[in-house]
Motif scaffolding. Sequence first.
Motif, PDB file in Angstrom:
ATOM      1  N   VAL A  90       5.099  21.968  -9.920  1.00  0.00           N
ATOM      2  CA  VAL A  90       4.048  20.949  -9.934  1.00  0.00           C
ATOM      3  C   VAL A  90       2.878  21.531  -9.153  1.00  0.00           C
ATOM      4  O   VAL A  90       2.953  21.671  -7.927  1.00  0.00           O
ATOM      5  CB  VAL A  90       4.512  19.625  -9.315  1.00  0.00           C
ATOM      6  CG1 VAL A  90       3.418  18.577  -9.456  1.00  0.00           C
ATOM      7  CG2 VAL A  90       5.792  19.159  -9.979  1.00  0.00           C
ATOM      8  N   HIS A  91       1.835  21.900  -9.858  1.00  0.00           N
ATOM      9  CA  HIS A  91       0.772  22.672  -9.216  1.00  0.00           C
ATOM     10  C   HIS A  91      -0.137  21.767  -8.391  1.00  0.00           C
ATOM     11  O   HIS A  91      -0.389  20.622  -8.746  1.00  0.00           O
ATOM     12  CB  HIS A  91       0.027  23.490 -10.288  1.00  0.00           C
ATOM     13  CG  HIS A  91      -1.384  23.145 -10.538  1.00  0.00           C
ATOM     14  ND1 HIS A  91      -2.410  23.566  -9.723  1.00  0.00           N
ATOM     15  CD2 HIS A  91      -1.961  22.430 -11.520  1.00  0.00           C
ATOM     16  CE1 HIS A  91      -3.544  23.124 -10.203  1.00  0.00           C
ATOM     17  NE2 HIS A  91      -3.314  22.427 -11.277  1.00  0.00           N
ATOM     18  N   ALA A  92      -0.578  22.301  -7.253  1.00  0.00           N
ATOM     19  CA  ALA A  92      -1.455  21.587  -6.327  1.00  0.00           C
ATOM     20  C   ALA A  92      -0.972  20.158  -6.115  1.00  0.00           C
ATOM     21  O   ALA A  92      -1.720  19.197  -6.268  1.00  0.00           O
ATOM     22  CB  ALA A  92      -2.889  21.589  -6.840  1.00  0.00           C
ATOM     23  N   ALA A 112       1.081  31.167  -6.956  1.00  0.00           N
ATOM     24  CA  ALA A 112       1.770  30.532  -8.080  1.00  0.00           C
ATOM     25  C   ALA A 112       0.823  29.903  -9.095  1.00  0.00           C
ATOM     26  O   ALA A 112       1.291  29.353 -10.104  1.00  0.00           O
ATOM     27  CB  ALA A 112       2.741  29.461  -7.561  1.00  0.00           C
ATOM     28  N   HIS A 113      -0.490  29.982  -8.840  1.00  0.00           N
ATOM     29  CA  HIS A 113      -1.415  29.344  -9.793  1.00  0.00           C
ATOM     30  C   HIS A 113      -2.839  29.817  -9.549  1.00  0.00           C
ATOM     31  O   HIS A 113      -3.444  29.502  -8.515  1.00  0.00           O
ATOM     32  CB  HIS A 113      -1.358  27.822  -9.637  1.00  0.00           C
ATOM     33  CG  HIS A 113      -2.056  27.062 -10.726  1.00  0.00           C
ATOM     34  ND1 HIS A 113      -1.388  26.435 -11.753  1.00  0.00           N
ATOM     35  CD2 HIS A 113      -3.360  26.837 -10.957  1.00  0.00           C
ATOM     36  CE1 HIS A 113      -2.238  25.846 -12.559  1.00  0.00           C
ATOM     37  NE2 HIS A 113      -3.460  26.080 -12.102  1.00  0.00           N
ATOM     38  N   ALA A 114      -3.376  30.574 -10.507  1.00  0.00           N
ATOM     39  CA  ALA A 114      -4.778  31.000 -10.413  1.00  0.00           C
ATOM     40  C   ALA A 114      -5.302  31.244 -11.811  1.00  0.00           C
ATOM     41  O   ALA A 114      -4.538  31.552 -12.738  1.00  0.00           O
ATOM     42  CB  ALA A 114      -4.899  32.265  -9.577  1.00  0.00           C
ATOM     43  N   HIS A 115      -6.612  31.080 -11.951  1.00  0.00           N
ATOM     44  CA  HIS A 115      -7.278  31.338 -13.234  1.00  0.00           C
ATOM     45  C   HIS A 115      -8.060  32.643 -13.063  1.00  0.00           C
ATOM     46  O   HIS A 115      -9.281  32.634 -12.887  1.00  0.00           O
ATOM     47  CB  HIS A 115      -8.178  30.170 -13.603  1.00  0.00           C
ATOM     48  CG  HIS A 115      -7.425  28.872 -13.702  1.00  0.00           C
ATOM     49  ND1 HIS A 115      -6.869  28.418 -14.877  1.00  0.00           N
ATOM     50  CD2 HIS A 115      -7.081  27.957 -12.752  1.00  0.00           C
ATOM     51  CE1 HIS A 115      -6.240  27.268 -14.666  1.00  0.00           C
ATOM     52  NE2 HIS A 115      -6.351  26.968 -13.373  1.00  0.00           N
ATOM     53  N   ILE A 116      -7.330  33.743 -13.102  1.00  0.00           N
ATOM     54  CA  ILE A 116      -7.921  35.033 -12.714  1.00  0.00           C
ATOM     55  C   ILE A 116      -8.990  35.513 -13.677  1.00  0.00           C
ATOM     56  O   ILE A 116      -9.789  36.375 -13.321  1.00  0.00           O
ATOM     57  CB  ILE A 116      -6.834  36.121 -12.601  1.00  0.00           C
ATOM     58  CG1 ILE A 116      -6.089  36.251 -13.930  1.00  0.00           C
ATOM     59  CG2 ILE A 116      -5.877  35.808 -11.467  1.00  0.00           C
ATOM     60  CD1 ILE A 116      -5.234  37.503 -13.993  1.00  0.00           C
ATOM     61  N   SER A 120      -3.489  29.294  -5.061  1.00  0.00           N
ATOM     62  CA  SER A 120      -4.922  29.211  -4.762  1.00  0.00           C
ATOM     63  C   SER A 120      -5.642  28.227  -5.682  1.00  0.00           C
ATOM     64  O   SER A 120      -6.625  27.613  -5.288  1.00  0.00           O
ATOM     65  CB  SER A 120      -5.560  30.592  -4.923  1.00  0.00           C
ATOM     66  OG  SER A 120      -5.511  31.012  -6.276  1.00  0.00           O
ATOM     67  N   ASP A 121      -5.181  28.127  -6.943  1.00  0.00           N
ATOM     68  CA  ASP A 121      -5.933  27.465  -8.017  1.00  0.00           C
ATOM     69  C   ASP A 121      -7.334  28.075  -8.138  1.00  0.00           C
ATOM     70  O   ASP A 121      -8.271  27.418  -8.574  1.00  0.00           O
ATOM     71  CB  ASP A 121      -6.037  25.948  -7.832  1.00  0.00           C
ATOM     72  CG  ASP A 121      -6.355  25.230  -9.152  1.00  0.00           C
ATOM     73  OD1 ASP A 121      -6.169  25.848 -10.217  1.00  0.00           O
ATOM     74  OD2 ASP A 121      -6.801  24.067  -9.121  1.00  0.00           O
ATOM     75  N   ALA A 122      -7.480  29.335  -7.731  1.00  0.00           N
ATOM     76  CA  ALA A 122      -8.777  30.016  -7.843  1.00  0.00           C
ATOM     77  C   ALA A 122      -9.251  30.007  -9.306  1.00  0.00           C
ATOM     78  O   ALA A 122      -8.420  30.111 -10.200  1.00  0.00           O
ATOM     79  CB  ALA A 122      -8.632  31.456  -7.373  1.00  0.00           C
ATOM     80  N   GLY A 139       2.098  26.409 -19.241  1.00  0.00           N
ATOM     81  CA  GLY A 139       1.281  25.559 -18.388  1.00  0.00           C
ATOM     82  C   GLY A 139      -0.134  26.087 -18.237  1.00  0.00           C
ATOM     83  O   GLY A 139      -0.381  27.262 -18.519  1.00  0.00           O
ATOM     84  N   GLU A 140      -1.075  25.253 -17.935  1.00  0.00           N
ATOM     85  CA  GLU A 140      -0.884  23.923 -17.400  1.00  0.00           C
ATOM     86  C   GLU A 140      -0.627  22.908 -18.501  1.00  0.00           C
ATOM     87  O   GLU A 140      -1.348  22.875 -19.498  1.00  0.00           O
ATOM     88  CB  GLU A 140      -2.130  23.467 -16.629  1.00  0.00           C
ATOM     89  CG  GLU A 140      -2.512  24.375 -15.509  1.00  0.00           C
ATOM     90  CD  GLU A 140      -3.785  23.891 -14.794  1.00  0.00           C
ATOM     91  OE1 GLU A 140      -3.966  22.678 -14.569  1.00  0.00           O
ATOM     92  OE2 GLU A 140      -4.595  24.757 -14.457  1.00  0.00           O
ATOM     93  N   ILE A 141       0.344  22.042 -18.265  1.00  0.00           N
ATOM     94  CA  ILE A 141       0.583  20.883 -19.099  1.00  0.00           C
ATOM     95  C   ILE A 141       0.785  19.701 -18.152  1.00  0.00           C
ATOM     96  O   ILE A 141       1.055  19.906 -16.968  1.00  0.00           O
ATOM     97  CB  ILE A 141       1.829  21.066 -20.009  1.00  0.00           C
ATOM     98  CG1 ILE A 141       3.078  21.352 -19.148  1.00  0.00           C
ATOM     99  CG2 ILE A 141       1.601  22.195 -20.999  1.00  0.00           C
ATOM    100  CD1 ILE A 141       4.367  21.439 -19.967  1.00  0.00           C
TER     101      ILE A 141
HETATM  102 ZN    ZN Z   1      -5.446  25.245 -12.519  1.00  0.00          ZN
END
Ligand code: ZN
Length: 298
Positions: free
Chosen positions: A195-197, A5-9, A245-247, A137-139
Amino acid sequence: MYADAHAHIHDPRLTKDTSRGSALERAAQSGLDLILAATVSPVDWLALVGFLSTPSASITGTAPIRAGAEVQPAFGVQPDRAQPGGKDAVHTAVSRAPVPGIQIATAFGLHPAYDDGSYDATRDGFPPAALRPQAIGEIGLDHTVNTPLDRQCTRLAMMLKLAAETGLPVVLHARGPWNRLLAVLDTFPSVRGIVHAFGGSPETACELSRRGYLLSAGPRLLDPAARRIRESFSGLPLASIVLESDAPDMCPPDETPPNEPAVVVRLAGALSALRGEPADTIAAGTRRNLVRLLAGKG
Ligand SMILES: [Zn+2]
């Protein structure tokens, strides 16, 4: 199948010293078939667009997110979704496939640590149509950032207003203060998101879940010492949880950076042990939650 649901690929740490798609290929080999790619600033939006549009990214075309048996694909122009940027900005809400078997949904954001104030949603309208965003997002709010909180709240409200107008879900970066965040969210009750991480208390998790937000479990869940986070995710209904992951950030201590989307497989295992539910149930449930949100059914 798993969803991140969240990565900076498109982050250079994931793409520089290796063939461009390798982190994504490993994700696909690990059983991921959907990633929501987050961005933090207008410059970053363009970087993601560049990554997804480069021929070496092996883009094979576009396709609707597979919604599975429970959810029908719901992308397209929805009558209840106002589109201030014109229909082309939103109706192309389909994900891309940089590597076979894995689809990328995109989010455009103004992270409180990277927002230089240059983007004005009222003046500038919708971000580049080429980004084909499926989320905003991210916001959010971050008490560790130098920008005054009042200013952060104003900028967050600007983006939440855009979310309310477009019907797009949001991806929140939330590091407190939680009471201020909840107050701003309550002025846009129709908006849903992730709501990430999530790293807040079980009580805050309940408040957010009650408002329809999904809480995203990141790699900190793998730290046995992160008691508060583990407590939060053991008590929530599965319908309120997604995995991320927030990779390339948040690398687990026993792995070598950069962190990669494939870590969500470990997260499903950790949640399984924590909650006493099969890992397959966690994987399917969290993936379904993300798909429903992106499909406007969150
Ligand atoms: Zn992030």
